[in-house]
Scaffold this active site. Structure first.
Site, PDB file in Angstrom:
ATOM      1  N   GLN A  72       1.627   4.392  13.135  1.00  0.00           N
ATOM      2  CA  GLN A  72       1.302   4.392  11.541  1.00  0.00           C
ATOM      3  C   GLN A  72       1.652   3.128  10.917  1.00  0.00           C
ATOM      4  O   GLN A  72       2.663   2.800  10.883  1.00  0.00           O
ATOM      5  CB  GLN A  72       2.046   5.640  10.999  1.00  0.00           C
ATOM      6  CG  GLN A  72       1.858   5.822   9.643  1.00  0.00           C
ATOM      7  CD  GLN A  72       2.928   6.822   8.873  1.00  0.00           C
ATOM      8  OE1 GLN A  72       3.870   6.375   8.636  1.00  0.00           O
ATOM      9  NE2 GLN A  72       2.485   8.099   8.666  1.00  0.00           N
ATOM     10  N   TYR A 107       2.389   6.011  -1.444  1.00  0.00           N
ATOM     11  CA  TYR A 107       2.563   4.742  -1.081  1.00  0.00           C
ATOM     12  C   TYR A 107       1.096   3.897  -1.465  1.00  0.00           C
ATOM     13  O   TYR A 107       0.502   4.631  -2.055  1.00  0.00           O
ATOM     14  CB  TYR A 107       2.795   4.554   0.407  1.00  0.00           C
ATOM     15  CG  TYR A 107       4.016   4.998   0.990  1.00  0.00           C
ATOM     16  CD1 TYR A 107       5.246   4.798   0.298  1.00  0.00           C
ATOM     17  CD2 TYR A 107       4.117   5.968   2.186  1.00  0.00           C
ATOM     18  CE1 TYR A 107       6.433   5.203   0.521  1.00  0.00           C
ATOM     19  CE2 TYR A 107       5.270   6.395   2.391  1.00  0.00           C
ATOM     20  CZ  TYR A 107       6.499   6.017   1.725  1.00  0.00           C
ATOM     21  OH  TYR A 107       7.782   6.471   2.193  1.00  0.00           O
ATOM     22  N   ARG A 149      -4.172   9.437   7.094  1.00  0.00           N
ATOM     23  CA  ARG A 149      -3.139  10.688   6.500  1.00  0.00           C
ATOM     24  C   ARG A 149      -3.099  10.387   5.011  1.00  0.00           C
ATOM     25  O   ARG A 149      -3.113   9.269   4.510  1.00  0.00           O
ATOM     26  CB  ARG A 149      -1.806  10.323   7.154  1.00  0.00           C
ATOM     27  CG  ARG A 149      -0.733  11.385   6.619  1.00  0.00           C
ATOM     28  CD  ARG A 149       0.525  11.248   7.411  1.00  0.00           C
ATOM     29  NE  ARG A 149       1.517  12.131   6.912  1.00  0.00           N
ATOM     30  CZ  ARG A 149       2.736  12.320   7.671  1.00  0.00           C
ATOM     31  NH1 ARG A 149       3.256  11.386   8.342  1.00  0.00           N
ATOM     32  NH2 ARG A 149       3.319  13.552   7.412  1.00  0.00           N
TER      33      ARG A 149
END
Length: 232
Positions: free
Chosen positions: A103, A173, A221
């Protein structure tokens, strides 16, 4: 109750996974303070692969040190010198028959100067997070630079032997901040309409495809609900 399909193989793009058990990315911080892979990191993921997990997604790894890192010392893949450590990790996981992704993440404005080694956090707009230092708005040049750095880190992951990369577009984020009408107050090509707010993610994926080709699996994601008034 039986769940027989959990043990059936599944295909994600060109990647064939032996079963449907996925280990989600969880930050363990077994690496060095400078983000280097250690034997403890390798052993940790190898044990999960040995246990029968079909796909392991390695914890959030920064592609922009120190401004993009979450916390004080995450894993990093912002330079070629870090490829070998990840290659050793991938080989250990593959030896037990599991597939492995990593990730990649940029924290954006959800951080403070302590974690960014004194640098002011950056974000689409000057909108502070709770318990974080007020960020400054990214310039167009900086946005394009981050997109390029993301793509280069995705190529490093492929070079290290990863079967896929997960782009972290969730949990407030940087990628999420561009999506969000609450955190993105820009009035240029990267803000305003839904189309413009998605531009950062779309250009990031396009830049990655230019580096790794059409067949390399990219997982994205995202947060379906930010749980922020005025957000997604």
């Amino acid at each position: 109750m039986k769940f027989p399909r959990l043990f059936e193989p599944v295909r994600i793009g060109t990647m064939q996974v032996k079963n449907r058990f996925v280990m989600a990315p969880v930050a363990m911080r077994y690496n060095t303070p400078l983000g280097t892979i250690t034997q403890r990191v390798i052993d940790h993921y190898a044990e999960r692969a040995k246990g029968g997990t079909g796909l392991i997604i390695v914890e959030a790894t920064t592609m922009d040190w120190p401004v993009g890192k979450v916390g004080a010392c995450p894993l990093r893949l912002d330079r070629d010198s870090y490829i070998q450590g990840f290659r050793d990790l991938v080989e250990a996981v593959h030896s037990h028959g599991a597939k492995v992704a990593v990730q990649l993440q940029h924290v954006g404005g959800q951080t403070n100067r302590r974690n960014t080694e004194g640098a002011q956090p950056v974000a689409p707009s000057v909108v502070p997070f709770p318990r974080a230092d007020t960020p400054r708005a990214l310039t167009l040049q900086e946005i394009r630079s981050i997109i390029r750095e993301f793509a280069e880190s995705i190529l490093r992951a492929k070079t290290a032997g990863f079967d896929a990369v997960e782009i972290h577009g969730a949990h407030g984020y940087l990628v999420t901040q561009f999506h969000s009408p609450y955190f993105n107050r820009r009035n240029d090509l990267y803000g305003g309409s839904f189309h413009n707010r998605m531009r950062f993610a779309v250009e990031l994926i396009e830049a990655a495809r230019e580096k790794v080709g059409r067949d390399f699996p990219l997982i994205f994601r995202f947060s379906a609900d930010e749980h922020v008034a005025g957000g997604v």
